[in-house]
Write an enzyme that holds these catalytic residues in place. Structure first.
Site, PDB file in Angstrom:
ATOM      1  N   GLU A  46     -94.612  52.937  71.249  1.00  9.55           N
ATOM      2  CA  GLU A  46     -94.248  53.579  72.510  1.00  9.55           C
ATOM      3  C   GLU A  46     -93.316  54.780  72.327  1.00  9.55           C
ATOM      4  O   GLU A  46     -93.491  55.806  72.989  1.00  9.55           O
ATOM      5  CB  GLU A  46     -93.648  52.546  73.466  1.00  9.55           C
ATOM      6  CG  GLU A  46     -94.713  51.581  73.992  1.00  9.55           C
ATOM      7  CD  GLU A  46     -94.149  50.328  74.646  1.00  9.55           C
ATOM      8  OE1 GLU A  46     -92.910  50.228  74.781  1.00  9.55           O
ATOM      9  OE2 GLU A  46     -94.942  49.449  75.019  1.00  9.55           O
ATOM     10  N   LYS A  71     -97.032  40.092  78.832  1.00  9.67           N
ATOM     11  CA  LYS A  71     -96.725  40.807  77.581  1.00  9.67           C
ATOM     12  C   LYS A  71     -95.632  40.081  76.795  1.00  9.67           C
ATOM     13  O   LYS A  71     -95.592  40.142  75.572  1.00  9.67           O
ATOM     14  CB  LYS A  71     -96.294  42.233  77.906  1.00  9.67           C
ATOM     15  CG  LYS A  71     -96.010  43.120  76.700  1.00  9.67           C
ATOM     16  CD  LYS A  71     -95.733  44.540  77.144  1.00  9.67           C
ATOM     17  CE  LYS A  71     -95.373  45.464  76.000  1.00  9.67           C
ATOM     18  NZ  LYS A  71     -95.144  46.838  76.481  1.00  9.67           N
ATOM     19  N   ASP A  84     -86.115  52.950  75.153  1.00  8.15           N
ATOM     20  CA  ASP A  84     -87.209  52.485  76.017  1.00  8.15           C
ATOM     21  C   ASP A  84     -86.880  51.092  76.562  1.00  8.15           C
ATOM     22  O   ASP A  84     -86.942  50.098  75.844  1.00  8.15           O
ATOM     23  CB  ASP A  84     -88.510  52.452  75.222  1.00  8.15           C
ATOM     24  CG  ASP A  84     -89.737  52.281  76.114  1.00  8.15           C
ATOM     25  OD1 ASP A  84     -89.586  51.811  77.263  1.00  8.15           O
ATOM     26  OD2 ASP A  84     -90.843  52.606  75.660  1.00  8.15           O
ATOM     27  N   ASP A  86    -100.894  52.398  78.590  1.00  7.99           N
ATOM     28  CA  ASP A  86     -99.591  51.749  78.460  1.00  7.99           C
ATOM     29  C   ASP A  86     -99.741  50.355  79.066  1.00  7.99           C
ATOM     30  O   ASP A  86     -99.796  50.210  80.283  1.00  7.99           O
ATOM     31  CB  ASP A  86     -98.522  52.563  79.194  1.00  7.99           C
ATOM     32  CG  ASP A  86     -97.136  51.907  79.147  1.00  7.99           C
ATOM     33  OD1 ASP A  86     -97.002  50.865  78.485  1.00  7.99           O
ATOM     34  OD2 ASP A  86     -96.210  52.449  79.781  1.00  7.99           O
TER      35      ASP A  86
END
Length: 621
Positions: free
Chosen positions: A186, A86, A210, A23
């Site tokens: 994800e 990210k 999420d 992850d």
């Protein structure tokens, strides 16, 4: 040459070794594997902790430090300590400009749509290189903990990531020395972690909400006979816990009657306030939450109560609920038709978030698995499937080699990545590089190397009749459609004029198992040198484009510049031309930045004078 075998149905290298699940998060990253008991387990190497802060620090020798050790430099050396990378993956400066002030490091503004670069010391880094440093750390920790080499991984991304962001993630893995077996959404990983979909007879409609440090997405999955189908996805790749911190920070600046612009210039103070805001958020949402957070930074009072915090984040949380409504609408479903709601991402620990999600869906969301770990655990299960250890989940056929086109400098721009499920469709938008360009050559390649000369050419055609416009104005959509029979259709259209062209190709024609095997092995063997060469080509291409633009600007608008400015600009141009003769990426980027910085005010001046001339003698009533 070492022999490896390949499963052509999955495009997976077949070797008895562990495939890990990763992850790669905005705030924290972690790695998981399937333990000898067959259960997914996160790795806590040598007691360093499960979560690796997604932070990279570069010292004066450009040596990278990753994780908790790097976090120590957020205050002492903020300009060389990169966080939330990210959020920059697959993005241009224009995409992140409005948020640039919250980053304490320098993001290069080259006034173009090129992907961002970050400066630390005298070197320039792409988000891909920085993400690779985080992945290298995760790889090293996994190898140390498992006492075995780790060369293959499944890496998760938000379902909302576009093709460019997914490819950037894959490239980062390659640069870190990992063969990225699959880029997994994800929410799919989170569902797998809860065991949803492992029973082939099970049929469920699941929502995965999420909310991480920097990204939010909601996905609606229909799971039947072990097949995961995404019915709808929605979200925002620029919304997360970082925004909660920012809201608190802004509140404190306002309450203390401070000037935001002045605070933003003080990187250490800005970073101190950001970290304090994060601390306040955690304190108010702990298992035994504080009713009031009250600390001080010098003369700045940092006070926050639960009700004020909820009010500060209410708009952002409402944005996530709106995304949930849109996803349901796209899937043509109601909340009553949802069987389960799963929470993922550390920011779902926020009590206000849980309350709002429960209110909207009319059911208590599941968070019994640590939301920080749920995605990595699911990725490990997916990795186990790819390793051939599970037969209870059906994975559709995939393409064994990447498909893409040649871009400037002879680079391979991947449009459909290796291991993509088929049938599949993906596309990118391109533009011209020269003024008045009326034709565009589109060369299609197959392979895993960064330079097209190392890959296999499949076809080439020309998109003709593009209207003559300045470089950068035409918008050409190139779409790849790969059907279940392995037939690739490439479709190109210039959006302004509607000019189009398409071609049909059979990518796998004439490729033996041994050829595919060799192409994959070569891509892993040469990964580091390939990426290094790509960086040099990209730097040279950008520099050549800037030289062309600067010289053209002087010839067209020289009357708006002073003699000294023209002379200085030419000096910078010559310095950049000299740098182009070298193969040092950082020298080229430094000279490019020098020319960019010096000439940036010129275009604005020309525009101001043009407007003033147009308005001369006219009255505004």
């Amino acid at each position: 040459m070492a022999k490896i075998s390949i499963n052509l149905a999955t495009g997976a290298l077949q070797k008895e070794e562990i495939i890990v699940g990763i992850d790669l998060g905005t705030t924290n990253s972690l790695v998981a594997f399937i333990n000898p008991d067959g259960n997914p387990q996160v790795i806590n190497d040598a007691g360093k902790g499960i979560l690796v802060p997604s932070i990279v620090h570069f010292d004066e020798h450009n040596v990278a430090l990753v994780g908790s050790e790097a976090a120590c430099f957020l205050l002492t050396d903020p300009t060389n300590t990169i966080f939330s990378v990210k959020r920059l993956l697959g993005r241009s400066y224009k995409d992140v400009a409005e948020h640039a002030d919250v980053f304490s490091y320098k993001i290069i503004d080259d006034d173009s749509d090129a992907l961002v670069k970050i400066q630390a010391g005298n070197k320039f880094y792409t988000p891909i290189e920085l993400s690779a440093e985080i992945l290298k750390e995760l790889k090293a920790r996994a190898e140390h903990a498992l006492k075995t080499p780790v060369n293959r991984a499944v890496i998760t991304v938000p379902a909302y990531f576009n093709d460019s962001q997914r490819q950037a993630t894959r490239d980062a893995g390659k640069l870190a020395g990992l063969d990225v077996m699959r880029i997994v959404n994800e929410p799919t990983a989170a569902s797998l972690a809860y065991g949803i979909g492992l029973n082939p007879s099970q049929q469920k409609t699941v929502v995965v909400y999420d909310l991480g440090g920097g990204t939010f997405d909601v996905s609606i999955l229909q799971i039947q006979n072990g097949i995961f189908e995404v019915l709808a996805t929605n979200g925002n790749t620029y919304l997360g816990g970082d925004d909660f911190d920012r809201a608190i920070l802004n509140y404190w600046i306002e309450k203390n009657q401070l000037n935001f612009q002045e605070i933003a210039k003080d990187h250490v103070l800005m970073q101190t306030l950001r970290l304090k805001a994060e601390k306040a958020k955690r304190a108010l949402n702990a298992l035994s939450p504080q009713s009031l957070f009250n600390e001080q930074i010098g003369e700045i009072w940092c006070t926050l109560d639960k009700k004020t915090f909820d009010n500060l984040i209410a708009i952002k949380v409402e944005e996530t609920i709106t995304a949930c409504k849109n996803a349901l609408k796209d899937a043509d479903l109601t909340t009553e038709q949802i069987d389960e709601v799963i929470l993922g991402g550390g920011s779902t620990r926020t009590n206000y978030v849980k309350e709002k999600v429960a209110d909207f869906f009319g059911k208590i969301p599941r968070d019994d698995i640590n939301p920080d770990e749920v995605v990595a655990l699911g990725a490990a299960i997916q990795a186990d499937v790819l390793a051939g250890n599970r037969s209870d989940i059906l994975l559709l056929d995939v393409t064994p080699l990447s498909l893409g086109i040649e871009t400037m400098g002879g680079l391979m721009d991947v449009i459909i990545g290796r291991n993509s499920k088929v049938p599949t469709k993906a596309g990118r938008q391109y533009t011209t590089s020269v003024d008045g360009q009326v034709n565009m050559k589109i060369a299609v390649f197959q392979g895993e190397r960064d330079l097209v000369k190392e890959n296999r050419k499949l076809a080439e055609f020309e998109l003709k009749g593009i209207p003559a416009m300045p470089a950068g104005l035409p918008k050409v959509d190139i779409n790849f459609l790969l059907n279940a029979d392995g037939i690739l259709t490439v479709h190109a259209v210039e959006l302004r004029s509607g000019v189009k062209q398409e071609i049909e190709i059979t990518p796998s024609y004439g490729l033996s198992d041994e050829t595919v095997e060799k192409m994959l092995l070569d891509s892993i063997t040469h990964a580091k040198s390939d990426v290094a060469e790509r960086m040099i080509v990209e730097a040279k291409t950008a520099a050549e484009q800037l030289v062309y633009t600067a010289e053209r600007f002087i010839s067209k608008h020289g009357e708006f510049l002073t003699v000294a400015e023209i002379s200085e600009t030419n000096t910078h141009i010559e310095a950049l031309k000299t740098a182009l003769k070298s193969s040092d990426k950082d020298i080229i980027l430094n000279k490019t930045e020098d020319l960019n910085e010096f000439t940036r005010p010129f275009a604005e001046r020309v525009m101001d004078k043009a407007i003033a001339g147009a308005m001369k003698g006219k009255r505004v009533e």
